[in-house]
Design a protein around this motif. Sequence first.
Motif, short mmCIF file in Angstrom:
data_model
loop_
_atom_site.label_atom_id
_atom_site.label_comp_id
_atom_site.label_asym_id
_atom_site.label_seq_id
_atom_site.Cartn_x
_atom_site.Cartn_y
_atom_site.Cartn_z
N LEU A 179 0.83 -1.20 0.00
CA LEU A 179 0.00 0.00 0.00
C LEU A 179 0.87 1.26 0.00
CD1 LEU A 179 -3.03 0.74 0.06
CD2 LEU A 179 -2.74 1.20 2.48
N VAL A 180 1.94 1.24 0.81
CA VAL A 180 2.82 2.41 0.86
C VAL A 180 3.46 2.65 -0.51
CG1 VAL A 180 4.93 3.33 1.87
CG2 VAL A 180 3.26 2.20 3.32
N ALA A 181 3.90 1.55 -1.15
CA ALA A 181 4.51 1.69 -2.48
C ALA A 181 3.50 2.25 -3.47
CB ALA A 181 5.01 0.33 -2.95
N SER A 182 2.22 1.86 -3.30
CA SER A 182 1.21 2.35 -4.25
C SER A 182 1.03 3.86 -4.12
CB SER A 182 -0.12 1.64 -4.02
OG SER A 182 -0.80 2.19 -2.93
N SER A 183 1.33 4.39 -2.92
CA SER A 183 1.26 5.84 -2.75
C SER A 183 2.33 6.52 -3.61
CB SER A 183 1.47 6.20 -1.28
OG SER A 183 0.49 7.09 -0.85
N PHE A 184 3.51 5.89 -3.66
CA PHE A 184 4.60 6.47 -4.47
C PHE A 184 4.26 6.40 -5.96
CE2 PHE A 184 6.86 5.79 -0.53
CZ PHE A 184 7.60 6.95 -0.45
N THR A 185 3.69 5.26 -6.41
CA THR A 185 3.33 5.18 -7.83
C THR A 185 2.24 6.18 -8.15
OG1 THR A 185 1.78 3.40 -7.35
CG2 THR A 185 3.98 2.75 -8.04
N ALA A 186 1.30 6.39 -7.19
CA ALA A 186 0.25 7.38 -7.43
C ALA A 186 0.86 8.76 -7.61
CB ALA A 186 -0.74 7.39 -6.27
N THR A 245 -0.89 1.60 -9.69
CA THR A 245 -1.41 1.90 -8.37
C THR A 245 -2.68 1.11 -8.10
OG1 THR A 245 -0.60 4.13 -8.71
CG2 THR A 245 -2.04 3.78 -6.84
N PHE A 246 -3.54 1.08 -9.11
CA PHE A 246 -4.81 0.36 -8.96
C PHE A 246 -4.55 -1.12 -8.66
CE2 PHE A 246 -8.25 -2.22 -10.57
CZ PHE A 246 -9.35 -1.61 -10.02
N ILE A 247 -3.62 -1.72 -9.40
CA ILE A 247 -3.32 -3.14 -9.20
C ILE A 247 -2.82 -3.36 -7.77
CG2 ILE A 247 -1.80 -5.03 -9.90
CD1 ILE A 247 -1.92 -3.86 -12.74
N LEU A 257 -13.00 -0.20 3.06
CA LEU A 257 -14.03 0.45 2.24
C LEU A 257 -13.47 1.72 1.59
CD1 LEU A 257 -17.36 0.23 4.27
CD2 LEU A 257 -16.80 -0.85 2.10
N HIS A 258 -12.67 2.46 2.37
CA HIS A 258 -12.07 3.68 1.82
C HIS A 258 -11.12 3.35 0.68
CE1 HIS A 258 -13.74 5.73 5.30
NE2 HIS A 258 -13.45 6.87 4.70
N VAL A 259 -10.33 2.29 0.87
CA VAL A 259 -9.41 1.89 -0.21
C VAL A 259 -10.21 1.53 -1.46
CG1 VAL A 259 -7.68 0.20 -0.92
CG2 VAL A 259 -7.64 1.12 1.39
N THR A 260 -11.31 0.77 -1.26
CA THR A 260 -12.13 0.39 -2.40
C THR A 260 -12.67 1.63 -3.11
OG1 THR A 260 -12.74 -1.52 -1.06
CG2 THR A 260 -13.98 -1.16 -3.09
N GLY A 261 -13.14 2.60 -2.32
CA GLY A 261 -13.62 3.84 -2.92
C GLY A 261 -12.53 4.52 -3.73
N GLY A 262 -11.31 4.51 -3.18
CA GLY A 262 -10.19 5.10 -3.90
C GLY A 262 -9.91 4.38 -5.21
N ALA A 303 -12.31 5.47 -7.71
CA ALA A 303 -11.95 6.82 -8.16
C ALA A 303 -10.82 6.75 -9.19
CB ALA A 303 -11.55 7.67 -6.97
N PHE A 304 -9.83 5.86 -8.94
CA PHE A 304 -8.73 5.72 -9.91
C PHE A 304 -9.26 5.28 -11.26
CE2 PHE A 304 -5.50 5.52 -6.44
CZ PHE A 304 -4.72 6.54 -6.94
N LEU A 305 -10.23 4.35 -11.24
CA LEU A 305 -10.81 3.89 -12.51
C LEU A 305 -11.44 5.05 -13.25
CD1 LEU A 305 -12.54 0.44 -11.90
CD2 LEU A 305 -10.37 0.97 -12.99
#
Lengths: 133, 186
Positions: free
Chosen positions: B48-55, B88-90, B131-136, B139-141
């Motif tokens: 998850l932390v790495a996904s923040s960097f890719t975002a 990031t989505f993956i 749930l918040h992650v799912t919402g995010g 949003a990415f989609l």
Amino acid sequence: MRTNVKLFTILGVFFVIVATIYGVWVQWSEWAGIPALYALGGLGLMIAIYLYLTDRRFGLGADDREDGDIAEYAGTYGRFAPWSWWPLGLGISCAGLVLGLAVGWWIFFVGVGLGLYFVVGWVFEYSKGDHAH
Amino acid sequence: MVWLSSELMFFGGLFAMYFTLRSTSPELWAENTATLNVPLAFVNTLILVASSFTAQAGVFAAERLQPHRTGGLFSLKRWGMVEWFILTFIMGAIFVSVQAYEYAVLVSHGVTIDASAYGSAFYITTGFHALHVTGGLIAFLFIIGRAYLAKRFGHHEATSAIVVSYYWHFVDVVWIALFAIVYFLK
């Protein structure tokens, strides 16, 4: 913007200090108030950091000067559709969701479907259809 | 940003609930935290932390107003916003899936939401976060979809990408706090 940064920094630091004092006072035994007070500190600091970054990017504004006027901030604040049915539909879908929770699950799922349709419509409002750019 | 602050207070409330229940029934905590799979959760946290960097890399691309890659698939420097956000989505999807797996294992060990105060605290805090992650992810989609539909990738698309990335970083930071409390502090 500078003033806003200061105000929110003061708020944030204040609540962090108060939370610590409170924690010592109750000898770290009451765990409802302590996280809430620290969260309040975080709330102030988060807005302060965001405003600080925005300030660094845009520099001094009219609100930093003693003789600044409110009218100096007049201008375009955002893009708005000339007309749009999506928010209304989304509101109706949300009403359907809550009604479904109260009355019966089948209405809830109708609300989910409608909601998906209207959310997608609203998000792509400027990408497709009448207001496409 | 103001809305994110209110979200912070929401999670503050959840933390308060967790700590209060923990201080009133420590024996439940000692018994139930033993079933947690800390190494798995730690790897998940790293994802998850790495996904923040890719975002964030995606945001930099969006600020260059570059939606798609200009080079080959593996020349990362030439990636556009869409490639970074798909990555990031993956990663976010992996995070949620691993958490679902974790829930399944915990339920098979008898830790359910209505089994004890620990179960309630654990599932409500981590569940709301999931749930918040799912919402995010949704949003990415939407942002990726906007990038594909836009004839000319402009500030309208870039701004929404930046806003979603703020939200994503926030959710990420909340998880770090949650992870520290639920898995390390116990």
